[in-house]
Design an enzyme around this catalytic site. Structure first.
Site, PDB file in Angstrom:
ATOM      1  N   ARG A 220       0.846  -1.197   0.000  1.00  0.00           N
ATOM      2  CA  ARG A 220       0.000   0.000   0.000  1.00  0.00           C
ATOM      3  C   ARG A 220       0.880   1.245   0.000  1.00  0.00           C
ATOM      4  NH1 ARG A 220      -1.735   0.686   4.394  1.00  0.00           N
ATOM      5  NH2 ARG A 220      -1.031  -1.165   5.486  1.00  0.00           N
TER       6      ARG A 220
ATOM      7  N   TYR B  92      -1.623  -3.646  -6.871  1.00  0.00           N
ATOM      8  CA  TYR B  92      -1.322  -4.448  -5.688  1.00  0.00           C
ATOM      9  C   TYR B  92      -2.368  -4.352  -4.587  1.00  0.00           C
ATOM     10  CZ  TYR B  92       1.185  -6.885  -2.113  1.00  0.00           C
ATOM     11  OH  TYR B  92       1.536  -7.798  -1.161  1.00  0.00           O
TER      12      TYR B  92
ATOM     13  N   LYS C 111      -9.654  -2.653   1.648  1.00  0.00           N
ATOM     14  CA  LYS C 111      -9.382  -1.516   2.522  1.00  0.00           C
ATOM     15  C   LYS C 111     -10.167  -0.269   2.096  1.00  0.00           C
ATOM     16  CE  LYS C 111      -7.025  -4.040   5.114  1.00  0.00           C
ATOM     17  NZ  LYS C 111      -5.628  -4.251   5.341  1.00  0.00           N
TER      18      LYS C 111
ATOM     19  N   HIS D 287     -10.389  -2.695  11.512  1.00  0.00           N
ATOM     20  CA  HIS D 287      -9.278  -3.520  11.004  1.00  0.00           C
ATOM     21  C   HIS D 287      -9.002  -4.618  12.040  1.00  0.00           C
ATOM     22  CE1 HIS D 287      -4.818  -3.564   9.436  1.00  0.00           C
ATOM     23  NE2 HIS D 287      -5.560  -4.448   8.801  1.00  0.00           N
TER      24      HIS D 287
ATOM     25  N   SER E  77      -1.187  -3.659  10.345  1.00  0.00           N
ATOM     26  CA  SER E  77      -0.807  -4.531   9.242  1.00  0.00           C
ATOM     27  C   SER E  77       0.464  -5.312   9.584  1.00  0.00           C
ATOM     28  CB  SER E  77      -0.569  -3.687   7.990  1.00  0.00           C
ATOM     29  OG  SER E  77      -1.751  -2.976   7.685  1.00  0.00           O
TER      30      SER E  77
ATOM     31  N   CYS F  56       0.953  -7.540  11.857  1.00  0.00           N
ATOM     32  CA  CYS F  56       1.226  -7.650  13.292  1.00  0.00           C
ATOM     33  C   CYS F  56       0.492  -8.830  13.929  1.00  0.00           C
ATOM     34  CB  CYS F  56       0.887  -6.350  14.015  1.00  0.00           C
ATOM     35  SG  CYS F  56       2.023  -5.014  13.604  1.00  0.00           S
TER      36      CYS F  56
ATOM     37  N   ASP G  28      -9.015 -10.033   8.983  1.00  0.00           N
ATOM     38  CA  ASP G  28      -8.516  -8.686   8.672  1.00  0.00           C
ATOM     39  C   ASP G  28      -9.537  -7.570   8.930  1.00  0.00           C
ATOM     40  OD1 ASP G  28      -6.163  -7.257   7.635  1.00  0.00           O
ATOM     41  OD2 ASP G  28      -7.424  -6.697   5.953  1.00  0.00           O
TER      42      ASP G  28
ATOM     43  N   ARG H  84       2.315 -12.266  -0.535  1.00  0.00           N
ATOM     44  CA  ARG H  84       1.018 -12.657   0.041  1.00  0.00           C
ATOM     45  C   ARG H  84       0.419 -13.861  -0.661  1.00  0.00           C
ATOM     46  NH1 ARG H  84      -1.501  -8.953   4.066  1.00  0.00           N
ATOM     47  NH2 ARG H  84       0.124  -7.408   4.373  1.00  0.00           N
TER      48      ARG H  84
HETATM   49  P1  GTP Z   1      -2.134  -7.831   7.465  1.00  0.00           P
HETATM   50  O1  GTP Z   1      -2.654  -8.886   6.533  1.00  0.00           O
HETATM   51  O2  GTP Z   1      -1.060  -6.995   6.849  1.00  0.00           O
HETATM   52  O3  GTP Z   1      -3.207  -6.980   8.041  1.00  0.00           O
HETATM   53  O4  GTP Z   1      -1.320  -8.615   8.634  1.00  0.00           O
HETATM   54  P2  GTP Z   1      -1.748  -9.499   9.897  1.00  0.00           P
HETATM   55  O5  GTP Z   1      -2.043  -8.617  11.055  1.00  0.00           O
HETATM   56  O6  GTP Z   1      -2.779 -10.504   9.516  1.00  0.00           O
HETATM   57  O7  GTP Z   1      -0.362 -10.256  10.274  1.00  0.00           O
HETATM   58  P3  GTP Z   1       0.068 -11.790  10.154  1.00  0.00           P
HETATM   59  O8  GTP Z   1      -0.742 -12.695  11.044  1.00  0.00           O
HETATM   60  O9  GTP Z   1       0.138 -12.149   8.726  1.00  0.00           O
HETATM   61  O10 GTP Z   1       1.537 -11.736  10.767  1.00  0.00           O
HETATM   62  C1  GTP Z   1       2.544 -10.913  10.237  1.00  0.00           C
HETATM   63  C2  GTP Z   1       3.901 -11.379  10.700  1.00  0.00           C
HETATM   64  O11 GTP Z   1       3.959 -11.425  12.138  1.00  0.00           O
HETATM   65  C3  GTP Z   1       4.236 -12.795  10.215  1.00  0.00           C
HETATM   66  O12 GTP Z   1       5.576 -12.809   9.766  1.00  0.00           O
HETATM   67  C4  GTP Z   1       4.073 -13.644  11.437  1.00  0.00           C
HETATM   68  O13 GTP Z   1       4.879 -14.783  11.405  1.00  0.00           O
HETATM   69  C5  GTP Z   1       4.400 -12.690  12.593  1.00  0.00           C
HETATM   70  N1  GTP Z   1       3.647 -13.045  13.824  1.00  0.00           N
HETATM   71  C6  GTP Z   1       2.326 -13.309  13.925  1.00  0.00           C
HETATM   72  N2  GTP Z   1       1.976 -13.662  15.193  1.00  0.00           N
HETATM   73  C7  GTP Z   1       3.109 -13.604  15.921  1.00  0.00           C
HETATM   74  C8  GTP Z   1       3.399 -13.849  17.312  1.00  0.00           C
HETATM   75  O14 GTP Z   1       2.549 -14.205  18.126  1.00  0.00           O
HETATM   76  N3  GTP Z   1       4.701 -13.655  17.693  1.00  0.00           N
HETATM   77  C9  GTP Z   1       5.670 -13.270  16.817  1.00  0.00           C
HETATM   78  N4  GTP Z   1       6.904 -13.112  17.287  1.00  0.00           N
HETATM   79  N5  GTP Z   1       5.428 -13.034  15.496  1.00  0.00           N
HETATM   80  C10 GTP Z   1       4.169 -13.202  15.058  1.00  0.00           C
HETATM   81  C1  SPV Z   2      -2.801  -4.621   5.249  1.00  0.00           C
HETATM   82  O1  SPV Z   2      -1.835  -3.984   4.806  1.00  0.00           O
HETATM   83  O2  SPV Z   2      -3.324  -4.362   6.354  1.00  0.00           O
HETATM   84  C2  SPV Z   2      -3.336  -5.756   4.476  1.00  0.00           C
HETATM   85  C3  SPV Z   2      -2.867  -5.951   3.096  1.00  0.00           C
HETATM   86  O3  SPV Z   2      -4.198  -6.475   4.963  1.00  0.00           O
HETATM   87  S1  SPV Z   2      -3.588  -4.871   1.962  1.00  0.00           S
HETATM   88  O4  SPV Z   2      -4.745  -5.543   1.362  1.00  0.00           O
HETATM   89  O5  SPV Z   2      -2.596  -4.587   0.927  1.00  0.00           O
HETATM   90  O6  SPV Z   2      -4.045  -3.681   2.634  1.00  0.00           O
HETATM   91 MN    MN Z   3      -4.729  -5.736   7.107  1.00  0.00          MN
END
Ligand code: GTP
Ligand code: SPV
Ligand code: MN
Length: 584
Positions: free
Chosen positions: A70, A198, A207, A227, A249, A251, A278, A367
Site C-alpha cells: 500500500r 497491488y 481496505k 481492522h 498490518s 502484526c 482482517d 502474500r
Molecule cells: P495484514 O494482513 O497486513 O493486516 O497482517 P496481519 O495482522 O494478519 O499479520 P500476520 O498474522 O500475517 O503476521 C505478520 C507477521 O507477524 C508474520 O511474519 C508472522 O509470522 C508474525 N507473527 C504473527 N503472530 C506472531 C506472534 O505471536 N509472535 C511473533 N513473534 N510473530 C508473530
Molecule cells: C494490510 O496492509 O493491512 C493488508 C494488506 O491487509 S492490503 O490488502 O494490501 O491492505
Molecule cells: Mn490488514
C-alpha cells in the site's frame, strides 16, 4: 450483459467513454468465467502455474517491483471539508481530485478489457453486508476479488434490489509510482484508484470500501468498520466466546485468527474457530451486545513467517487453489518464502536467480490469496447473517519495550483511550521505513476514512445505558529482551492469554489493578508446559510507572493533535491515567 439498474449502466457507460477500453466484460462469478480468465492470464504471463503435483490449482503472480505494498502517502480522503478527513488522512478538494485522476484515466484502457465486478461485502443475505461494483482493467484484480468477496450474479441481484452501491474505478495505468493515486470520495460513495495493481491499492472491496468508505458510513449509521480479526474460542465445556482483535498490518491478525491450541489445551478439548482475519463490521444487537461479521470471503495473507510450526492452519488452507503474489520459487517450482524450514529458493520474487546479495528471496510483503472456505478452522457461524456476539475487543501492536503482554481496561472509556493510544512499529505492508514506532489508533491509521477525533467520539458513543459492551484488552506479543529476541513465544501459545481474557469476561480469574489497567498476577496466567523462564515472565507482566508516565504524556500530545474534534471525555480519561501514574 448489462444491469437492470439504470444508475449502474449509466456509470459503466461514463467510465467506458472516459477510459476507452477495447471491450467490456460483466463478471458473473461463474466457474467457467474464472477458468477462462485463468487460461488467459497463464497465456499472457500475468500468472504462472506452480508445481501442480504439490500445489494443485496454485499460481504465482509477480507484481511490478515498484508496486508491492500500500502507498499511504498517495492515499487520499477527498471530503468536501478538509477537517472531516482530519490530520490522520491526506486530503484533496473533491473537484480538484476528480480532475487530477480523471486526466490519468483518460483513454487509459485502450487496448485492454474493462471488467465490471459486482460484489457483496459480507454474507449475501446479511442486513449488515454492503455491496459495491469495481470497474478494473486488471484480470488479476478480478481473480482476487472473486476469492476475497462474494462476486458476481447474486451480488448484482442485491445491488439491483437495493439501488445503491459503492462505485470503485481502478486502472493499473502504466504502474508508474509518480502517476499513482488511491482516492476516496466518502460523500459520493466513490473510490478511484490509478497506477497500482497491488493488494489494498487495487482490490477496492477490501481496505478502500470495507474500511475507508465503510468507516464513514458506519459513523453515520451507528456501527463500526474495523481492522480486526474475529476468532471463536471454544472451551472444553463447549462454550464459544468470540474475540475481535485490532493489530496493525503484518502484526499477527491472520495468525491469531487461525491459532492452533498448544498440545495440553488441544487434549483438554479447546478449539479455535476462524471467522475473519482482517476486517470486522460490528453493530449492536437487540440484546445490547455487539455482533460482528467478516465482510470478506477470503484471506490476503502475509506469506513470510508462515510455516507448519507457526501457522499450520494457514499452511493447510493454502495447499491448493491459491494465488501467490511475489513469493520465491524452488527449483521444482514450489512457492517458497523466508520462514519455511524446507526447500530452498531458486528464483526470487522478481524472477531473478536467487542471490542472497539481492535481499530476501520472497518480498517481505508477499502474500497468498485464498478462499476462507478452504480454512480447516473456518467457523460454522462465519456466514451467520446477524453475525457473532463479541465478548472481548483486543488491541495490540509491535512494542519492543514498555508494554506488558496483556492488560485489561477499567471500562469502555478507558478501553477507547487504550485503542486510541495504540502504537506499533511500521512493517512492510506499506511502502516506507520499517520498524519505526508510530501511533496507530485502533490499527486504523491507514484506513480510517474520517477525522480520528470524530472516530474516537464515535467509539465512545456506544457506551449507552442499555448496552452490554465487550470488555477491552491490550496485548503485546512483540516485547523484546536485552538480546533483541522476543520474550514471549507467541503464535499458538497466545491462547494462554486469550484464556485469561475470556475468564476475565466471565469474572472467573483474578488480576492486579495498576494505573494502566488490570494485569494478570503470576498465577492468573496458565504457563504450565510453556518454555519460558521466570525472569522473562516477570518482565512481560511488569508495569514501569516512570516509563508509562512519559508514554501517557505523549498520548496526551497525540490527542491534542486532533484539536477540538477529540472528545473532552477522552482527554479527561488521559488526565485520569496520568494522575494515577503520578501517584503510583
Ligand atoms: P495484514 O494482513 O497486513 O493486516 O497482517 P496481519 O495482522 O494478519 O499479520 P500476520 O498474522 O500475517 O503476521 C505478520 C507477521 O507477524 C508474520 O511474519 C508472522 O509470522 C508474525 N507473527 C504473527 N503472530 C506472531 C506472534 O505471536 N509472535 C511473533 N513473534 N510473530 C508473530
Ligand atoms: C494490510 O496492509 O493491512 C493488508 C494488506 O491487509 S492490503 O490488502 O494490501 O491492505
Ligand atoms: Mn490488514
Amino acid at each position: 450483459m448489462a444491469s437492470k439498474l439504470k444508475a449502474l449502466n449509466d456509470w459503466v457507460d461514463d467510465v467506458a467513454r472516459l477510459t476507452r477500453p477495447d471491450s467490456i466484460r460483466w463478471c458473473d462469478g461463474s466457474d467457467a468465467e474464472a477458468a477462462a480468465l485463468r487460461a488467459e492470464m497463464l497465456a499472457d504471463g500475468t500468472l504462472m502455474e506452480l508445481n501442480q503435483d504439490t500445489h494443485p490449482g496454485c499460481t504465482l503472480h509477480r507484481s511490478h517491483p515498484s508496486d508491492v505494498a500500500r502507498v499511504e502517502h498517495l492515499t487520499l480522503v477527498c471530503s468536501k471539508n478538509e477537517d472531516d478527513a482530519g490530520p490522520n488522512n491526506h486530503w484533496m478538494d473533491p473537484a480538484a481530485a476528480h480532475a487530477k485522476i480523471d486526466a490519468l484515466f483518460e483513454g487509459c484502457m485502450q487496448g485492454r478489457t474493462m471488467y465490471v465486478i459486482p460484489y457483496c461485502m459480507g454474507p449475501i443475505d446479511s442486513p449488515i453486508s454492503r455491496c459495491g461494483v469495481e470497474i478494473t482493467d486488471s484480470p488479476y484484480v478480478v481473480a482476487n476479488m472473486r476469492i476475497m468477496t462474494r462476486m458476481g450474479a447474486p451480488a448484482l441481484a442485491r445491488i439491483e434490489r437495493e439501488g445503491t452501491f459503492v462505485k470503485g474505478l481502478h486502472s493499473i495505468g502504466e504502474l508508474d509510482p509518480e502517476r499513482r493515486y488511491i482516492m476516496h470520495f466518502p460523500e459520493e460513495l466513490t473510490i478511484k484508484s490509478y497506477g497500482s495493481g497491488y493488494g489494498g491499492n487495487a482490490l477496492l472491496g477490501k481496505k478502500c470500501h470495507a474500511l475507508r468508505i465503510g468507516s464513514w458510513q458506519a459513523r453515520q449509521e451507528g456501527w463500526l468498520a474495523e481492522h480486526m480479526l474475529i476468532v471463536g474460542i471454544e472451551n472444553p465445556q463447549g462454550e464459544t466466546h468470540y474475540i475481535a482483535a485490532a493489530f496493525p498490518s503484518a502484526c499477527g491478525k491472520t495468525n491469531l485468527a487461525m491459532l492452533i491450541p498448544p498440545e495440553g489445551y488441544r487434549k483438554a478439548g479447546w478449539k479455535v474457530w476462524t471467522v475473519g482475519d482482517d476486517i470486522c463490521w460490528m453493530r449492536p444487537g437487540k440484546d445490547g451486545r455487539l455482533y460482528a461479521i467478516n465482510p470478506e470471503a477470503g484471506y490476503f495473507g502475509v506469506a513470510p513467517g508462515t510455516s507448519r510450526s507457526t501457522n499450520p492452519t494457514a499452511m493447510e488452507t493454502i495447499a491448493r487453489d491459491t494465488i501467490f503474489t511475489n513469493v520465491a520459487v524452488t527449483a521444482d517450482n514450489q512457492p517458497w518464502w523466508e520462514g519455511l524450514p524446507h526447500g530452498a529458493p531458486a528464483t526470487d520474487w522478481q524472477g531473478r536467480p536467487f542471490d542472497a546479495k539481492n535481499g530476501p528471496a520472497a518480498h517481505p510483503n508477499s502474500r497468498f490469496t485464498v478462499s476462507a472456505k478452504q480454512c480447516p478452522s473456518w467457523s460454522p457461524h462465519a456466514e451467520d447473517k446477524h453475525g457473532v456476539p463479541i465478548s472481548a475487543i483486543v488491541f495490540g501492536g509491535r512494542r519492543p519495550s514498555l508494554v506488558p503482554l496483556v492488560f485489561e481496561a477499567h471500562d469502555w472509556t478507558h478501553g477507547v483511550l487504550i485503542g486510541a493510544a495504540m502504537g506499533s512499529e511500521t512493517t512492510a505492508a506499506a511502502t516506507g521505513a520499517v520498524g519505526v514506532l508510530r501511533r496507530d489508533s485502533m490499527a486504523m491509521k491507514p484506513f480510517c476514512g474520517y477525522n480520528y477525533g470524530d472516530y474516537f467520539a464515535h467509539w465512545l458513543s456506544f457506551d449507552k445505558p442499555d448496552a452490554k459492551l465487550p470488555k477491552i484488552f491490550h496485548v503485546n506479543w512483540f516485547r523484546k529482551g536485552d538480546d533483541g529476541k522476543f520474550l514471549w513465544p507467541g503464535y499458538g501459545e497466545n491462547l494462554r492469554v486469550l484464556e485469561w481474557i475470556i475468564d476475565r469476561c466471565k469474572g472467573a480469574v483474578g488480576a492486579h489493578e495498576t494505573p494502566i489497567g488490570y494485569v494478570p498476577r503470576e498465577g492468573d496466567l496458565h504457563v504450565e508446559g510453556l518454555a519460558i523462564d521466570e525472569r522473562a515472565l516477570d518482565t512481560l507482566l511488569a508495569v514501569d510507572p516512570m516509563g508509562w508516565a512519559s508514554e501517557v504524556a505523549d498520548i496526551g500530545h497525540y490527542l491534542e493533535s486532533f484539536g477540538t474534534r477529540t472528545p473532552e471525555k477522552l482527554k479527561a480519561e488521559q488526565r485520569r491515567v496520568a494522575a494515577a501514574l503520578a501517584n503510583a
